[in-house]
Design an enzyme around this catalytic site. Sequence first.
Site, PDB file in Angstrom:
ATOM      1  N   TRP A 363       0.826  -1.209   0.000  1.00 35.46           N
ATOM      2  CA  TRP A 363       0.000   0.000   0.000  1.00 35.46           C
ATOM      3  C   TRP A 363       0.857   1.254   0.000  1.00 35.46           C
ATOM      4  CZ3 TRP A 363      -1.962   3.108   4.550  1.00 35.46           C
ATOM      5  CH2 TRP A 363      -1.095   3.036   5.648  1.00 35.46           C
ATOM      6  N   ASP A 364       2.124   1.124   0.424  1.00 33.41           N
ATOM      7  CA  ASP A 364       3.041   2.267   0.417  1.00 33.41           C
ATOM      8  C   ASP A 364       3.010   2.981  -0.935  1.00 33.41           C
ATOM      9  OD1 ASP A 364       3.733   0.056   2.092  1.00 33.41           O
ATOM     10  OD2 ASP A 364       5.699   0.913   2.478  1.00 33.41           O
ATOM     11  N   GLU A 501      -0.014  -2.558  12.871  1.00 31.40           N
ATOM     12  CA  GLU A 501       0.088  -4.017  12.805  1.00 31.40           C
ATOM     13  C   GLU A 501       0.391  -4.675  14.147  1.00 31.40           C
ATOM     14  OE1 GLU A 501       2.993  -4.274   9.755  1.00 31.40           O
ATOM     15  OE2 GLU A 501       1.563  -3.935   8.125  1.00 31.40           O
ATOM     16  N   LYS A 614       1.848   0.837  16.512  1.00 32.15           N
ATOM     17  CA  LYS A 614       3.078   0.773  15.711  1.00 32.15           C
ATOM     18  C   LYS A 614       3.291   2.060  14.927  1.00 32.15           C
ATOM     19  CE  LYS A 614       5.231  -1.819  11.929  1.00 32.15           C
ATOM     20  NZ  LYS A 614       5.076  -2.903  10.937  1.00 32.15           N
ATOM     21  N   GLN A 615       2.212   2.613  14.381  1.00 34.04           N
ATOM     22  CA  GLN A 615       2.311   3.765  13.482  1.00 34.04           C
ATOM     23  C   GLN A 615       0.948   4.442  13.395  1.00 34.04           C
ATOM     24  OE1 GLN A 615       2.943   0.611  10.405  1.00 34.04           O
ATOM     25  NE2 GLN A 615       2.063   2.135   9.040  1.00 34.04           N
TER      26      GLN A 615
END
Length: 808
Positions: A363-364, A501, A614-615
Amino acid sequence: MARRDDAGDSRFQEDPVLMLDLSPKQWLLRRGGYRNNPKRLQINETLMTIGNGYLNIRGSLEELPPGSYRGMYINGIYDKSEADVEELVKCPVWTDVSLWIDGHKVSLPYCKVLRHEQMLDMRKGILHRKSTLRLPTGKIVTFATSKLVFLHKVHWGYMRVRIVPENFSGEIRVLSGLNGDVLNRGFFPGELLKHLHLERIERGRDLMYLEMKTRERGIRISNAASWRIINHNRASVKWEPRIYGEKFASEMTLSAEKGVSYEFEKYAAVYTSREIPAGEMFKGTVCGLKSFLRNGAFREIKAHVELWEKCWRQADIIIEGDHTAQRAIRYNIYQLLINGPRQPGSIGAKFLGSEGYLGHVFWDTEIFIFPFYLYNFPDIARNMLMYRYTTLPGAVKNAEQAGYKGAKYGWETATTGEDVTPRFASKLERTIRLIYTGTEEDHIVSDVIYAVERYFRVTGDEEFALRYGLEMIFQTARFWASRVVAAGDAFEIKTVMGPDEFHEHVDNNAYTNFLVKWHLKLAVTLYKYFSRREQKDFTALCRRLLLDREEVARWNEISSKLKFSIDKDSGLIEQFDGYFNLKDFVIKRHDRKGRPVLPPGITYRNIGGTRLIKQADVLMMFLLFPHAFSDEIKLANYNFYEKRALHKSSLSHCTHAMIGLAVGNRQHAYRYFMKTAQVDLENLHGNTDLGIHAAAVGGTWQTVVRGFGGLTLKSDRIVLKPWLPKRWKRLFFTVHWRDRIIKLEITHDSVVIVIEAAEEISIPCTFLGKCFRISTNEAYTFNYVPITCLKSGGCDENLTYSTGRATN
């Protein structure tokens, strides 16, 4: 006659050396000195990569000292063979060169290094190297190279080699050839995988040819090269071919004179059976090489440099007052320029200069990397979307295998679009465990469609929408309609994973649900829009897909009833069902490098039971849909989630920087930006040797343009809300919007905007919340008092500013 090192006046008019001269120092990435450290060597190889989006070559030293991980990679060449899943193939290389003097190999670890430096000329896309070494015998030799792959002729490459015996006369053996002895890294340390086998070798004094074939898919890869000494009597050079299994070299032995500069050049051509029929590889590749030789290096290097200049005129960003930031943004743009596919294809999470993440597409690509090309090189953006269209059959197969309808884009994809996510991985806790991203991180389906919609909105390319985009949108909408489950009068999406994640097997991830609501509504809107126009192509598409109004009506119902809520009192959006019931921790400590430290008692094995993330996850909604939420809601969620983010992904810092700037909480924005911009230049994640962090590269560009530049382009208007870091004196950049070019120059008290267009029109522009109309092909100046942050983290909205010629 050989040319002495100081005989510059003897250069003839079309000497390629003239085009290989170094650009001014602000365009150079320099790495000097040498330590016998394989990891450092491989980091430099990653950073010094050259390429053109069709093929990229790591910036390895030509003699391949121990620990080197040189490699060439071609966009879209994947193979499984001995690997667990299909992966990007390391291809045969043509850049190896070795020198031998008195039986000693001239290489940094075996000599006293008197001087050594690599210089990447980002302005021209050329890698230079110069080393002066003392052999154990006391002899001193200078070894210099310049190499490039052409931006305008993506199959061709060129290398110039210069050798100077500084304090001796005598024999020097110089070898260069084609190397098919290439292996991919395996999953476990020390494991190597073979994807190629030899098909054909041809050699002669002025020609060498190597052809190999991937073991599973049978794709042929051919290299042809011509290696020659120049400015020297060839008759006095002893030539001999050398063959070593799957690699071979042309060896030249010359009687060198002290202080004389001996120069060599190598012409190379690289093709695959995707461009040339398998039975005609030799003929086609050699013809390509001969065409290159006829044209000559000077002509091609000149065209190459001119194209690089054109690309930089469009893509360059100027930051005055901050040398470190200027160097970092320019390097990141360089990486984007060498990785954009010049034909239909995509970009992997580690770009095209390594095997990191197996070269897979995530997806980046659509969320973090794609915007740069959309706003600078829309033709490349279209090529990237064509990859998703050509792999749509694989997405259909993914959905079928999972028991759903429509098309499900895989979390990791390669050749066909079928999901190739590995079944296990060594995670942060350094244990082997199953991974679930391939089965649960389904938000990628709508991430792809977000890029399709943005492309149509920014370019107005209706032909793409009708021929390709609508089918992608409808097939993926059909997937979601079969993926959701009814829950009373509402719909839910169960057992998913969001961008964070750390939390697996969750229900109703807010980012996923909001994106799906938007996705389904988009499909409904486009169906109605094109139905009214009664176009034959659209009618044929609906007939082929068996798509009718009843099915579209169900999409509309799901969109309106899919679970998504915002707490009325706090304004918070729960990341997923039950998230607020987890143990709550916030980040209170950072290590010496500024990285968050886990609270006592928390490990990566039990972190899933906490609110630590995580982000960026919820905040991603605000990045993609900046006008869908109020400033109060965005600020409340930023303040809540930012202090719980561990930034264990290179995608995280840039998102927090952009959202922080958008909501006025700017205290961390510059630090987050620099962590993103320097993630590879400073090896901040400790794994740059495995490849460039492509999402961070794209995120760096977005943070400057969307974050500090404050630019948002809607369908019919320009929105500007700039804010510059204190040390920045001036920011300048250019973007494409439809058939127009927007140029922005921003300082701490003014913004100058020019919209270049073929026609004279008036365009709405919102500047710091005030609406104006500006005309194309005229410069407008907005004067303003910069927004300042309050101690509470809020912002002073009492702005005073004046405008130039703009009228509201």
